[in-house]
Design an enzyme around this catalytic site. Structure first.
Site, PDB file in Angstrom:
ATOM      1  N   TYR A 134       0.794  -1.280  -0.037  1.00 58.79           N
ATOM      2  CA  TYR A 134       0.053   0.121  -0.029  1.00 58.79           C
ATOM      3  C   TYR A 134       0.918   1.237  -0.003  1.00 58.79           C
ATOM      4  O   TYR A 134       1.897   1.300   0.263  1.00 58.79           O
ATOM      5  CB  TYR A 134      -1.011   0.119   1.315  1.00 58.79           C
ATOM      6  N   PHE A 136       2.622   9.657   3.659  1.00 58.20           N
ATOM      7  CA  PHE A 136       2.866   9.409   5.098  1.00 58.20           C
ATOM      8  C   PHE A 136       3.389   8.044   5.211  1.00 58.20           C
ATOM      9  O   PHE A 136       3.913   7.901   6.298  1.00 58.20           O
ATOM     10  CB  PHE A 136       1.591   9.863   5.889  1.00 58.20           C
ATOM     11  N   ASP A 137       3.138   6.922   4.320  1.00 56.34           N
ATOM     12  CA  ASP A 137       3.530   5.580   4.651  1.00 56.34           C
ATOM     13  C   ASP A 137       3.529   4.667   3.315  1.00 56.34           C
ATOM     14  O   ASP A 137       2.243   4.763   2.706  1.00 56.34           O
ATOM     15  CB  ASP A 137       2.619   4.965   5.896  1.00 56.34           C
ATOM     16  N   ILE A 165      -7.042   0.545  10.578  1.00 62.04           N
ATOM     17  CA  ILE A 165      -8.086   1.525  10.656  1.00 62.04           C
ATOM     18  C   ILE A 165      -9.445   0.784  10.227  1.00 62.04           C
ATOM     19  O   ILE A 165      -9.322  -0.051   9.391  1.00 62.04           O
ATOM     20  CB  ILE A 165      -7.746   2.925  10.042  1.00 62.04           C
ATOM     21  N   TYR A 216      -7.910   8.040  11.425  1.00 63.55           N
ATOM     22  CA  TYR A 216      -7.763   8.126  12.845  1.00 63.55           C
ATOM     23  C   TYR A 216      -8.350   9.228  13.436  1.00 63.55           C
ATOM     24  O   TYR A 216      -7.914   9.754  14.699  1.00 63.55           O
ATOM     25  CB  TYR A 216      -6.009   8.759  12.613  1.00 63.55           C
ATOM     26  N   PHE A 253      -5.687   5.660   0.437  1.00 67.67           N
ATOM     27  CA  PHE A 253      -4.746   4.645   0.232  1.00 67.67           C
ATOM     28  C   PHE A 253      -4.794   3.940  -1.143  1.00 67.67           C
ATOM     29  O   PHE A 253      -6.022   3.645  -1.545  1.00 67.67           O
ATOM     30  CB  PHE A 253      -4.977   3.660   1.207  1.00 67.67           C
TER      31      PHE A 253
END
Length: 186
Positions: free
Chosen positions: A39, A50-51, A70, A96, A113
């Site tokens: 992902y 961010f990731d 999540i 979040y 995502f």
């Protein structure tokens, strides 16, 4: 353009298929709740990553429905099949929330995502069906290893035969030279 599906019914989790899975692809289920994914997560407001698992080509694994991820992921991954890539837009209440996940994710952030479902697996030590599937998979791996070993052994045997044949030719040439030399001296 691919269709966007509202998975939560309130616009909180939106899914757009980027790449369809094959029709007969496996989907997560009660007997296959463990999923492996690739992902990349970005902030909707600025597109900042961010990731991601793409930088180190790693796999992220989790069990669906256990609250390990999540809420949006628990909802969206249930609708995917192995090989599918989907863009999942997650409103804060499905991600979040008002707390965010500092420092990467600010409070009340909408996240996007791009997720690829790589595999679905059974829990360790689960039902007989999955145990027999795992045994069959291990048996297939064993056959593949045995076949590779047999092929390697055959190649080794052929190399040794070729070496022996080459040595025999060299020896025959040497013997022929010795024989010619003796004939001249008689």
């Amino acid at each position: 353009m691919a269709e966007t599906i509202d998975l939560s019914g309130d616009g909180g989790v939106l899914k757009t298929v980027v790449r369809k899975a094959k029709d007969d692809a496996t989907a997560p289920s009660e007997s296959l709740p463990l999923v492996d994914v690739h992902y990349e997560g970005t902030l909707a407001e600025n597109g900042e990553v961010f990731d991601t698992t793409h930088e180190d080509n790693s796999i992220f694994s989790f069990e669906i429905g256990q609250g390990a991820v999540i809420k949006a992921w628990d909802i969206a991954l249930r609708t995917m099949k192995v090989g599918e890539v989907a863009k999942i837009t997650c409103k804060p209440e499905y991600a979040y929330g008002s707390a965010g996940s500092p420092p990467e994710i600010p409070p009340n952030a909408t996240l996007i995502f791009e997720v690829e479902l790589v595999a679905c697996r059974p829990r360790k030590g689960s039902s007989l069906g999955s145990v027999s599937d795992e045994k069959a998979r291990l048996e297939e791996l064993k056959k593949q290893r045995e076949l590779a070993a047999a092929t390697k052994e055959e190649e080794k045997r052929k190399r040794e035969e070729a070496k022996a044949a080459a040595a025999a030719r060299v020896q025959a040439k040497l013997d022929a030279k010795k024989g010619k030399g003796k004939g001249k001296g008689k």
